[in-house]
Design an enzyme around this catalytic site. Sequence first.
Site, PDB file in Angstrom:
ATOM      1  CG  ASP A 182      31.010  45.894  17.994  1.00 11.34           C
ATOM      2  OD1 ASP A 182      30.849  45.506  19.160  1.00 11.34           O
ATOM      3  OD2 ASP A 182      31.179  45.110  17.038  1.00 11.34           O
TER       4      ASP A 182
ATOM      5  CB  ILE B 162      30.607  36.497  18.688  1.00  8.93           C
ATOM      6  CG1 ILE B 162      32.084  36.364  18.352  1.00  8.93           C
ATOM      7  CG2 ILE B 162      30.397  36.644  20.182  1.00  8.93           C
ATOM      8  CD1 ILE B 162      32.416  36.347  16.883  1.00  8.93           C
TER       9      ILE B 162
ATOM     10  CE  LYS C 231      35.171  43.894  19.473  1.00  4.85           C
ATOM     11  NZ  LYS C 231      34.033  43.912  18.477  1.00  4.85           N
TER      12      LYS C 231
HETATM   13  P1  NAP Z   1      24.422  39.138  20.132  1.00  5.49           P
HETATM   14  O1  NAP Z   1      24.286  37.918  19.293  1.00  5.49           O
HETATM   15  O2  NAP Z   1      23.443  40.236  19.937  1.00  5.49           O
HETATM   16  O3  NAP Z   1      24.416  38.822  21.690  1.00  5.49           O
HETATM   17  C1  NAP Z   1      25.002  37.686  22.270  1.00  5.49           C
HETATM   18  C2  NAP Z   1      24.046  37.092  23.306  1.00  5.49           C
HETATM   19  O4  NAP Z   1      24.112  37.859  24.507  1.00  5.49           O
HETATM   20  C3  NAP Z   1      22.608  37.127  22.892  1.00  5.49           C
HETATM   21  O5  NAP Z   1      22.282  36.029  22.077  1.00  5.49           O
HETATM   22  C4  NAP Z   1      21.863  37.118  24.223  1.00  5.49           C
HETATM   23  O6  NAP Z   1      21.591  35.785  24.578  1.00  5.49           O
HETATM   24  C5  NAP Z   1      22.880  37.738  25.181  1.00  5.49           C
HETATM   25  N1  NAP Z   1      22.402  39.067  25.557  1.00  5.49           N
HETATM   26  C6  NAP Z   1      22.160  40.121  24.754  1.00  5.49           C
HETATM   27  N2  NAP Z   1      21.738  41.179  25.478  1.00  5.49           N
HETATM   28  C7  NAP Z   1      21.707  40.784  26.755  1.00  5.49           C
HETATM   29  C8  NAP Z   1      21.337  41.413  27.965  1.00  5.49           C
HETATM   30  N3  NAP Z   1      20.931  42.697  28.000  1.00  5.49           N
HETATM   31  N4  NAP Z   1      21.441  40.710  29.101  1.00  5.49           N
HETATM   32  C9  NAP Z   1      21.854  39.445  29.093  1.00  5.49           C
HETATM   33  N5  NAP Z   1      22.190  38.777  27.961  1.00  5.49           N
HETATM   34  C10 NAP Z   1      22.118  39.449  26.813  1.00  5.49           C
HETATM   35  O7  NAP Z   1      25.885  39.777  19.961  1.00  5.49           O
HETATM   36  P2  NAP Z   1      27.215  39.197  19.295  1.00  5.49           P
HETATM   37  O8  NAP Z   1      27.293  39.636  17.886  1.00  5.49           O
HETATM   38  O9  NAP Z   1      27.371  37.756  19.590  1.00  5.49           O
HETATM   39  O10 NAP Z   1      28.282  40.084  20.089  1.00  5.49           O
HETATM   40  C11 NAP Z   1      28.601  39.839  21.435  1.00  5.49           C
HETATM   41  C12 NAP Z   1      29.985  40.396  21.713  1.00  5.49           C
HETATM   42  O11 NAP Z   1      30.901  39.770  20.799  1.00  5.49           O
HETATM   43  C13 NAP Z   1      30.093  41.905  21.454  1.00  5.49           C
HETATM   44  O12 NAP Z   1      30.889  42.498  22.432  1.00  5.49           O
HETATM   45  C14 NAP Z   1      30.756  41.994  20.086  1.00  5.49           C
HETATM   46  O13 NAP Z   1      31.561  43.154  19.963  1.00  5.49           O
HETATM   47  C15 NAP Z   1      31.630  40.749  20.096  1.00  5.49           C
HETATM   48  N6  NAP Z   1      31.951  40.261  18.750  1.00  5.49           N
HETATM   49  C16 NAP Z   1      30.958  40.133  17.808  1.00  5.49           C
HETATM   50  C17 NAP Z   1      31.304  39.753  16.517  1.00  5.49           C
HETATM   51  C18 NAP Z   1      30.271  39.599  15.414  1.00  5.49           C
HETATM   52  O14 NAP Z   1      30.660  39.321  14.264  1.00  5.49           O
HETATM   53  N7  NAP Z   1      28.983  39.754  15.660  1.00  5.49           N
HETATM   54  C19 NAP Z   1      32.653  39.488  16.200  1.00  5.49           C
HETATM   55  C20 NAP Z   1      33.610  39.567  17.208  1.00  5.49           C
HETATM   56  C21 NAP Z   1      33.242  39.970  18.479  1.00  5.49           C
HETATM   57  P3  NAP Z   1      20.208  35.417  25.341  1.00  5.49           P
HETATM   58  O15 NAP Z   1      19.141  36.352  24.828  1.00  5.49           O
HETATM   59  O16 NAP Z   1      19.972  33.991  24.979  1.00  5.49           O
HETATM   60  O17 NAP Z   1      20.500  35.629  26.791  1.00  5.49           O
END
Ligand code: NAP
Length: 309
Positions: free
Chosen positions: A171, A17, A93
């Site tokens: 989510d 995101i 969120k």
């Molecule tokens: P993601 O790509 O899996 O995670 C985002 C980043 O957070 C990862 O690249 C990682 O970066 C870091 N991370 C993950 N686990 C961690 C941990 N245990 N400790 C520290 N850093 C950690 O997830 P995402 O899809 O971007 O979602 C993140 C948030 O955005 C969620 O709350 C989700 O609900 C929201 N969101 C997502 C979307 C979507 O379409 N995916 C849409 C709207 C909102 P590093 O490994 O480089 O540290």
Amino acid sequence: MQVAPPMQIALVGIGKIAVDQHVPAIAGSPDWTLAATVSRKGSVPGSPSFTTMEDMLAARPDISVVSLALPPVPRFAYAKAALDAGRHVMLEKPPGATLAEIHALHALAAQKGLTLYATWHSRMAHAVAPAKAWLAAKTITRAHITWREDVRKWHPGQDWVFEPGGMGVFDPGINALSILTEILPMPVHLTAATLTFPENRQTPIAAALAFSNNVTADFDWRQTGPQTWDIEVETPDGLLALRMGGNVLEIDGTPVQGENSIMGEYPALYARMADLVRSRTGEVDLAPMVHVADAMTLGRREVTEAFHF
Ligand code: NAP
């Protein structure tokens, strides 16, 4: 008219995101300069990157605002560290893994006079405000949410969504609930839920919810092909439908407002954050997350076949 100078912001958690939405929204905003990133593996070309929050906070006292785009479980520690260091905080969120975490952050921000913004990007969809205005003085006889999408498309390989605190289908479902709680002219409360868990996972892949006031919801993460993000609200004065995740408004089957694009949501969130920081206020509405917590509390559990990415 005098234009306020851009503020220095750090973006934390450079994953899906952050890359899809946060980085372009910050880059396109006159309010912000992306002054640093914090991520264990990710970075953004042109912005200094740190691998730990502690290093960034120590090295960059000029950065007054931190935006957290991490998954919900690790987010609390990062948010607390930022607030402890006197920085304003913006939360993706859902705002955290538990309600109590957010209450604690809210109290800390208030005590320190800092902005805490618990964002709900779907509330910024093009047709949400017009839908709220149309419903404001109306009687609601029924409402139904259909939120069906493909987890493999939106969370490719993200096992955290199926771990405790990842919320599973809530989510995306919480996005629908963020719209519902914004547009209805009365509060509703959950009365029953059926949660469907894959036999190898800790969080539901589908959920059927019933609320007071004849409101129901159907969330499913197994839909391939076209995605469905619809909310229909019946009134004696006509049927309102929000389609495309709140971006298109129909009244009695005729599109009347909105734009079939999600690309306005994150720019609107960052504009709102700029207003909140400049006015020294905050915004934390936990109503959507209360419904999720209630569904987890009251839900009947069903088990379905194993899910693998
Ligand atoms: P993601 O790509 O899996 O995670 C985002 C980043 O957070 C990862 O690249 C990682 O970066 C870091 N991370 C993950 N686990 C961690 C941990 N245990 N400790 C520290 N850093 C950690 O997830 P995402 O899809 O971007 O979602 C993140 C948030 O955005 C969620 O709350 C989700 O609900 C929201 N969101 C997502 C979307 C979507 O379409 N995916 C849409 C709207 C909102 P590093 O490994 O480089 O540290």
